[in-house]
Design an enzyme around this catalytic site. Sequence first.
Site, PDB file in Angstrom:
ATOM      1  CG  HIS A  26      -0.353  -0.178   2.538  1.00  0.00           C
ATOM      2  ND1 HIS A  26       0.517   0.762   3.048  1.00  0.00           N
ATOM      3  CD2 HIS A  26      -0.453  -1.151   3.482  1.00  0.00           C
ATOM      4  CE1 HIS A  26       0.909   0.393   4.250  1.00  0.00           C
ATOM      5  NE2 HIS A  26       0.349  -0.774   4.542  1.00  0.00           N
TER       6      HIS A  26
ATOM      7  CB  CYS B  55       1.385  -8.493  19.450  1.00  0.00           C
ATOM      8  SG  CYS B  55       0.489  -7.935  17.982  1.00  0.00           S
TER       9      CYS B  55
HETATM   10  N1  MSP Z   1       9.016  -7.044   8.003  1.00  0.00           N
HETATM   11  C1  MSP Z   1       9.176  -5.952   8.906  1.00  0.00           C
HETATM   12  C2  MSP Z   1      10.441  -5.185   8.620  1.00  0.00           C
HETATM   13  C3  MSP Z   1      11.678  -5.998   8.703  1.00  0.00           C
HETATM   14  S1  MSP Z   1      13.077  -5.057   8.255  1.00  0.00           S
HETATM   15  C4  MSP Z   1      14.357  -5.992   8.665  1.00  0.00           C
HETATM   16  C5  MSP Z   1       7.987  -5.026   8.759  1.00  0.00           C
HETATM   17  N2  MSP Z   1       7.348  -5.085   7.597  1.00  0.00           N
HETATM   18  S2  MSP Z   1       6.071  -4.205   7.180  1.00  0.00           S
HETATM   19  O1  MSP Z   1       5.581  -4.771   5.961  1.00  0.00           O
HETATM   20  O2  MSP Z   1       5.167  -4.100   8.268  1.00  0.00           O
HETATM   21  O3  MSP Z   1       6.626  -2.846   6.741  1.00  0.00           O
HETATM   22  C6  MSP Z   1       7.134  -1.954   7.620  1.00  0.00           C
HETATM   23  C7  MSP Z   1       7.531  -0.658   6.924  1.00  0.00           C
HETATM   24  O4  MSP Z   1       6.599  -0.263   5.906  1.00  0.00           O
HETATM   25  C8  MSP Z   1       7.492   0.471   7.922  1.00  0.00           C
HETATM   26  O5  MSP Z   1       8.632   0.543   8.709  1.00  0.00           O
HETATM   27  C9  MSP Z   1       7.393   1.640   7.004  1.00  0.00           C
HETATM   28  O6  MSP Z   1       8.631   1.906   6.463  1.00  0.00           O
HETATM   29  C10 MSP Z   1       6.438   1.135   5.934  1.00  0.00           C
HETATM   30  N3  MSP Z   1       5.060   1.428   6.297  1.00  0.00           N
HETATM   31  C11 MSP Z   1       4.029   0.561   6.450  1.00  0.00           C
HETATM   32  N4  MSP Z   1       2.912   1.265   6.749  1.00  0.00           N
HETATM   33  C12 MSP Z   1       3.187   2.568   6.782  1.00  0.00           C
HETATM   34  C13 MSP Z   1       2.458   3.742   6.969  1.00  0.00           C
HETATM   35  N5  MSP Z   1       1.182   3.747   7.190  1.00  0.00           N
HETATM   36  N6  MSP Z   1       3.131   4.913   6.893  1.00  0.00           N
HETATM   37  C14 MSP Z   1       4.459   4.978   6.615  1.00  0.00           C
HETATM   38  N7  MSP Z   1       5.163   3.896   6.443  1.00  0.00           N
HETATM   39  C15 MSP Z   1       4.571   2.680   6.542  1.00  0.00           C
HETATM   40  O7  MSP Z   1       7.727  -4.268   9.670  1.00  0.00           O
END
Ligand code: MSP
Length: 507
Positions: free
Chosen positions: A20, A128
């Site tokens: 997204h 969680c």
């Molecule tokens: N898989 C872990 C990260 C591992 S890195 C070694 C994870 N993945 S995630 O799919 O949840 O993606 C996290 C990242 O996506 C966030 O840190 C951010 O950079 C980005 N974002 C996801 N949703 C977001 C928003 N709503 N706003 C901004 N960034 C967002 O965590």
Amino acid sequence: MSDQRFYVTTPIYYVNDIPHIGHAYTTVTADALARWHRLLGEEVFFLTGTDEHGLKVQRAAEERGVTPQEHADATSARFRETWDLLDISYDDYIRTTEPRHAAAVQTLLTRCYENGHIYKDTYAGLYCVACEAYYTADELIDGTDCPIHLRPVEELEEENWFFRLSAFEQPLLDLYTARPEAIHPDGKRNEALGLIRQGLKDVSISRTSISWGIPVPWDPDHVFYVWYDALINYATAVGYGADPDRFAAWWPHVHHIIGKDILRFHCVYWPAMLLAAGEAAPHEIDVHGFLLVGGEKMSKTRLNQIFPADLVEDFGVDGFRFHFLRDATFGPDGDFSYEAMVARYNTDLANNLGNLLARVATVVAKKCDGIGPAPTPDSPLAAVAAEVVAETSAAWAAVAPSVALEATWRLLREANAHLEAHEPWKMDPGPAVEAVLGDALEVLRLVAVLASPAIPNTTAEVWRRIGLAGGPADRPLAEVAPWGGYPGGLPVEKGAPLFPRISLPEA
Ligand code: MSP
């Protein structure tokens, strides 16, 4: 040598979700940085990929009635398609289910184990699944719910391998005191320091309750907990454990671009793991805020996700990229607004850039037989251009894309004002009109270079239409930045509007 290398990463995205605009925001930012550093002439390595292990993915696969690998293959491909759609110039796309990654994880954590930083104990805690993390009771909302996902946590008890994080409290404080610039912006560094100063407890790094993970080499009934597997991707991709020369060339000169939700893992756990394995901590961690929709973080459960392809349909790839780079200040949270996106597109892209090119090309056709004249060395715009190059460069160096683009657009505004002041469309053909148009063409050339990391497609088109060969990012900035690079004598093409204006749909 390391000064000439720039290693930039995005988080690797969980394959339980589809891409997204929150994911896209991080990835476009990292891409623009990679492109900026390539423009500086540095050797760049830009890594993105997917995080494919863990309970969350195992459960998502079960819900769909497929194997975790099948699920991961399908979703990982969707991320890749999205990045291809958005012209993300990644050099490597890592998947944590690749054999190269399992090998690196096992090597790095074995080093930590052999160095005495991993031990076995029983763990009971509140977990969680969405975060893949344990919480303490006082961290929960109303004593039951995960503070991020607002859903009940589960009680889990397992025999685990533990990482001696507590031993790294002082080393981490020393690290960030010696190099405060390692975490940016300042507010996020303070947050990380706060977490460390609260005291660090040892953390469990293995699971026996699931099988979808990388086995602990010295105790194969366990798999590594997904975060300790995932973080190591940044080392895997530059040859950790497999190609020491390559690893030494790129590490630790890495810039991790992350969202604030994963600050603790990147600013506390990851550097501690590296130190425990005898490696250097990451050079820089750049932490941005959330992109909110209606004041809330986007999530599958809240049904408030916006998908990049839908916005690309309305704004084009460069319109999409520009909005997130220009309007989302790196650091704080920001609310996504379609109206703001339309306004930004119309003002900066359709008007300031698109109209300048269209106007200049029209007048060049009328007054100069379609051949673009050279700029004048003593143009008043030359001084502005020099300032703009300096300001734009400083802002990209400080990972402030919105500031960089604001600076670049000042040159466009000044050039438009210069045209308004001289009204070349009212002048007779001759040296005076040529001077004004040559200066405007030079501005277009420079802006095409400076904006190429943000809007690579349209800047390439501007370049082509003003008659230049190759592309705006072909030569290092230092060579092309000085005023006067537009040679003149080149055919200028008007073409269709670069950015057709967009009207808001009727409410
Ligand atoms: N898989 C872990 C990260 C591992 S890195 C070694 C994870 N993945 S995630 O799919 O949840 O993606 C996290 C990242 O996506 C966030 O840190 C951010 O950079 C980005 N974002 C996801 N949703 C977001 C928003 N709503 N706003 C901004 N960034 C967002 O965590």
